[in-house]
Design an enzyme around this catalytic site. Structure first.
Site, mmCIF file in Angstrom:
data_model
loop_
_atom_site.group_PDB
_atom_site.id
_atom_site.type_symbol
_atom_site.label_atom_id
_atom_site.label_comp_id
_atom_site.label_asym_id
_atom_site.label_seq_id
_atom_site.Cartn_x
_atom_site.Cartn_y
_atom_site.Cartn_z
ATOM 1 N N ASP A 1 -44.812 -19.224 90.893
ATOM 2 C CA ASP A 1 -44.834 -20.633 90.520
ATOM 3 C C ASP A 1 -44.207 -21.510 91.601
ATOM 4 O O ASP A 1 -43.212 -21.141 92.231
ATOM 5 C CB ASP A 1 -44.060 -20.811 89.203
ATOM 6 N N GLU B 1 -48.793 -20.491 93.786
ATOM 7 C CA GLU B 1 -49.274 -21.816 93.411
ATOM 8 C C GLU B 1 -48.753 -22.827 94.438
ATOM 9 O O GLU B 1 -47.628 -23.293 94.363
ATOM 10 C CB GLU B 1 -48.770 -22.189 92.008
ATOM 11 N N ASP C 1 -52.160 -26.194 83.640
ATOM 12 C CA ASP C 1 -51.691 -27.510 84.069
ATOM 13 C C ASP C 1 -52.836 -28.507 84.154
ATOM 14 O O ASP C 1 -52.741 -29.633 83.668
ATOM 15 C CB ASP C 1 -51.019 -27.414 85.443
#
Length: 912
Positions: free
Chosen positions: A691, A716, A799
């Site tokens: 992340d 990410e 998201d």
């Protein structure tokens, strides 16, 4: 444009061993925006009129006209001197530059009509297409989710966003503020309602930027809160910002900045007391903002030969503002190697590092522009230059030097023409642009690296350097190495198909290396933003294991497993506590075991960038951690003012909602490596989804992956694409380069989500501009076009889609997106919500086709059509596909094509 080359050139592989930069690499220039975004195109006029020369400017004593040209404060004398010479070349180049404009967002609470009515006003003083993205929190709400306001609160023109927010356009006000126009929206509030707070962010539709407070939502509380929890800080009456459980209270709006809008960067869980504010108080607050706007200028260049002196006269004029410096040189042949001509030079000229000249242009008589005149000997064939406005603003020609042919014996067609006749700011530092020639520049980088290495070695041996000085030198070496890599990548030659394609041989897929799998992976994201709410997600997902295996998935991405402040798991607290809202540790083990039984590997979602503290320090700041990893504030970076860390400065972008971890600390890296290895052995994870990797250097990721040896890992790295006047640029090389740089910093041990491809698919499908799906070399325009074995392609995730919807894929066009990523190179990832929807059978058919034809992350691709309404490609000479409403049929040759799949605006063929 068609090209049949591998999307992963061999020379890329040779540079993966660079131990990547901590910062973004700097390049000589950025690519231009698409030609469509320009207001005009350059016009070349070649004239060969028979005129006498007169007395033009001379290098030596010269004539009267030459003296007038040098002495005059206007361009009139110059034009007079040039009037009688032959025009060899004349061209007007448009210049596009970006200028920062300051303005302010203002928030005002006033009494409305009646004692119980109030009015909230949100406005902005900068021009633009402004949208208020807003929602409310009720008295009984727990968590960070928004709700939609009642219909009577919604101003005209409001549009509902799913079931959690409203978007309302700001309207131009009939009044002015300090003489300037502004835009505003008014929201009516009844003080006797059960609304506890109004939450909002402001969006600039033209640039796609979101404006928040320190990267988090604005929150206007309408009620008092009680201190029922040590993590809750009550707000005073009137207006405040509530940053949630982290307890940072601010009564002042500081300078904001645009950021990607993501709820996990918004405020954390917030409990609002039922105690109402007895008497709301009006307020007015301002937030300073800066918006980048594009400005068009031009530079006009004309070349004339004076037969009397045999000099080449280059006249340059521009309407650029401020002091304009021409950084220039000449060349003798097509190699365009810079050199300095012999003196004399124009007034206000300085020699720069014996490699170029810098001339300050003269102001025109009425002050509306600048001009310069350059006299060259006939031995030179080209005039090279770039323009410099400020220390950090350079203007070049589509990322390269301006090149003007100046020899009368050479054809004017030798002037370099590009697909898009435009120029653009190369927004780099002066240090980056000092040496303009690529060859000279890279030589300079190599020499600087050698000097720095020698310096740190000698100083170390004498123990004269402090640790901070040594680290500074090492960081500079890293940045220079990143520059060299970027220059190398931009100059890669185009390989022929024969040079790149490897013969197909019937051998089993090889083991690539730790972190990147075999190349045949198909990934499923096994959750959405709401999955935590049932409290038994692990159990629910376990029941779907056999179904997911039958659909053809080989890798499953699970949500964050740790104890977390936020229920979704992205605000981790005690890393060794795996009892989360998704289930407990035993249920997690059973889930992983079940998926292994059906031959699906499992990725854990690990949040390494930040961690929520469990205790306050002596100053009342939340930066003392609990649990097995009971770090103190030395584990927190020093440059985040919210959490007063005593570590070193961050090696990436700060995430302001929680303490950012300092990965440069040996004890932090040791503990995290042990934790990852524990997750591998105790839970059975096969790899990682990492992340917010923008927050720390990719070299640390390499350290963690070397220790934990995952089968597959993906990071990410999400930041904004490039836009001009609110429209996405065709050329997104700078965006994908940043992702490539991060992968390179990990030494290629991890892949990255191909955010570039997702963004380009958005624009192509929404605007029916399918030509965007081919770059200037006829390759895929995302990361998959440069480093496909490290590109994890996707169209939606928790998201961008789900109930958050921050960057939702164009509605109704999802299957076009899947037809693209499931037939192309790279590792495709399919979102949970799409798997378990009416798209399931179509997705399953595409996965079956991919497996049947052994398409893998390194498959070769030939883009056969990229036009306004259709995109088509052939993959591995086995599969042909098209998306878009336009017509396409693959041409039969050695193989015949049979249509096997067809849906709304997409079609796929197999070679028979």
């Amino acid at each position: 444009m068609s090209s049949a080359v591998s999307t992963e050139p061999l020379l890329h592989r040779g540079f993966r061993q660079i131990s990547g930069p901590r910062f973004r690499s700097r390049t000589l220039g950025r690519p231009p925006p698409p030609a469509a975004s320009l207001s005009c195109a350059p016009k070349s006029l070649f004239r060969h009129a028979r005129r006498s020369c007169g007395s033009g400017p001379r290098r030596g004593g010269g004539g009267a006209a030459a003296l007038r040209a040098r002495a005059s404060s206007s361009g009139a004398a110059v034009l007079e001197a040039l009037e009688s010479t032959d025009v060899l070349f004349e061209e007007a180049f448009p210049l596009q530059r970006t200028e920062a404009v300051e303005g302010k967002i203002f928030v005002r609470l006033d009494r409305g009509k009646g004692d119980q009515n109030w009015q909230l006003t949100v406005g902005c003083t900068l021009p633009g297409k402004w949208i208020l993205h807003w929602g409310i929190s009720h008295v009984d709400d727990v968590g960070s989710e928004w709700d939609q306001p009642p219909a009577e609160m919604r101003p005209p023109g409001s549009i509902p966003i799913k079931d959690y927010a409203i978007e309302t356009p700001l309207q131009k006000s009939s009044m002015t503020m300090d003489g300037d126009e502004f835009y505003e929206v008014n929201i009516s509030i009844e003080s006797n309602s059960d609304i506890a707070a109004i939450n909002f962010v402001l969006k600039d539709e033209e640039s796609g930027s979101w404006y928040q407070h320190r990267g988090r939502d604005f929150k206007v509380p309408l009620m008092d809160s009680l201190r029922g929890d040590s993590n809750i800080v009550g707000a005073k009456r009137g207006f405040d910002l509530w940053p949630g459980t982290l307890g940072q209270l601010s009564n002042i709006l500081l300078k904001g900045k645009a950021s990607e809008y993501k709820d996990k960067e918004a405020s954390s869980d917030l409990e609002v007391s039922k105690q109402k504010v007895q008497c709301l108080e009006g307020f007015y607050e301002e937030l300073a903002i800066v918006k980048a706007i594009s400005i068009q200028n031009s530079v006009n260049v004309s070349v004339k030969i004076c037969p009397k002196t045999a000099k080449t006269l280059v006249y340059l004029e521009t309407d650029l503002p401020g002091d304009v410096i021409v950084h220039w040189g000449v060349c003798r042949d097509d190699s365009k190697k810079w050199e300095i001509p012999a003196a004399p030079y124009p007034p206000e000229t300085k020699i720069f590092k014996n490699k170029a000249l810098r001339t300050l242009l003269q102001s025109k008589e009425k002050g509306n522009g600048f001009w310069g005149l350059f006299a060259l000997d006939e031995e030179f064939v080209g005039f090279l230059f770039v323009l410099k406005l400020k220390e950090d603003v350079w203007l070049n020609c589509m990322g390269e030097d301006f090149y003007i042919p100046v020899s009368s014996t050479r054809s004017p067609s030798l002037l370099r023409q590009k697909e898009s006749d435009s120029t653009e700011i190369s927004g780099k530092t002066a240090e980056t642009n000092t040496e303009v020639s690529s060859t000279a520049y890279t030589d300079g980088i190599i020499n600087e690296i050698r000097n720095l290495v020698s310096d740190i070695s000698s100083e170390k041996s004498r123990k004269m350097k402090t640790k901070e000085a040594q680290e500074s030198i090492l960081q500079e070496i890293e940045k220079l190495a990143a520059e060299a890599y970027s220059i190398f990548r931009s100059s890669l030659p185009t390989f022929s198909e024969e040079a790149v394609l490897e013969p197909e041989v019937p051998v089993p897929p090889p083991h690539i290396c730790s972190g990147t799998g075999t190349g045949f992976e198909i990934l499923c994201q096994g959750f959405n933003w709401e999955s935590h709410k049932s409290g038994r997600w692990y159990h629910e997902l376990k029941e779907k294991a056999s179904q997911l295996a039958s659909l053809g998935f080989t890798v499953l991405w699970l949500p964050p497993p740790t104890d977390s402040v936020s229920p979704e798991g992205y605000m981790p607290r005690d890393l060794y506590n795996l009892n989360s809202r998704y289930g407990n540790i035993e249920e997690l083990k059973d889930l992983v075991k079940k998926f292994h039984e059906v031959n699906i590997r499992v990725l854990g979602d690990v949040v390494l960038n930040h961690r929520c503290a469990q205790h306050k320090n002596q100053n009342g700041i939340w930066n003392i951690f609990g649990g097995r990893l009971n770090w103190d504030d030395r584990a927190v970076v020093a440059d985040d003012p919210h959490f007063q860390g005593r570590g070193n400065k961050s090696s990436g972008d700060n995430f302001h909602a929680a303490p950012n971890i300092d990965h440069s600390q040996d004890f932090v890296r040791k503990d995290l490596k042990e934790w990852l290895c524990w997750l591998r052995s105790e839970i059975g994870y096969d790899g990682w989804r990492l992340d917010f990797v923008r927050g720390f250097w990719g070299g640390y990721v390499k350290d963690y992956l070397d220790a934990s040896e995952p089968y597959f890992a993906v990071g990410e790295y999400w930041d904004s694409l490039s836009y001009t006047y609110g429209e996405m640029d065709h050329n997104q090389d700078a965006h994908r380069q940043r992702i490539i740089d991060w992968i390179n910093a990990t030494n290629g041990t991890a892949g990255a989500f191909d955010v570039t491809t997702k963004g380009i698919l958005h624009a192509a499908l929404e605007r029916r501009e399918y030509w965007r799906l081919s770059d200037q070399k006829g390759k895929p325009p995302g990361v998959v076009g440069w480093w496909p074995s490290r590109a994890v392609t996707f169209i939606e995730n928790h998201d961008t889609g789900s109930t958050q919807g921050h960057w939702r894929f164009p509605s109704g066009k999802e299957m076009q997106g899947y037809a693209y990523i499931l037939t192309h190179p790279g590792t495709p990832a399919v979102f949970y919500d799409h798997v378990f929807s009416h798209y399931q059978s179509e997705i399953a058919s595409l996965i079956s086709l991919r497996n049947r034809n052994k398409i893998h992350c390194r498959s070769t691709i030939k883009v056969t059509k990229a036009e306004r309404d259709v995109y088509a490609a052939i993959i591995d000479e086995k599969v042909a596909m098209k998306i878009g409403p336009g017509y396409y049929e693959p041409q039969s040759g050695p193989q015949k094509w049979s249509a096997v799949l067809e849906g709304r605006d997409y079609k796929v063929w197999e070679a028979s």
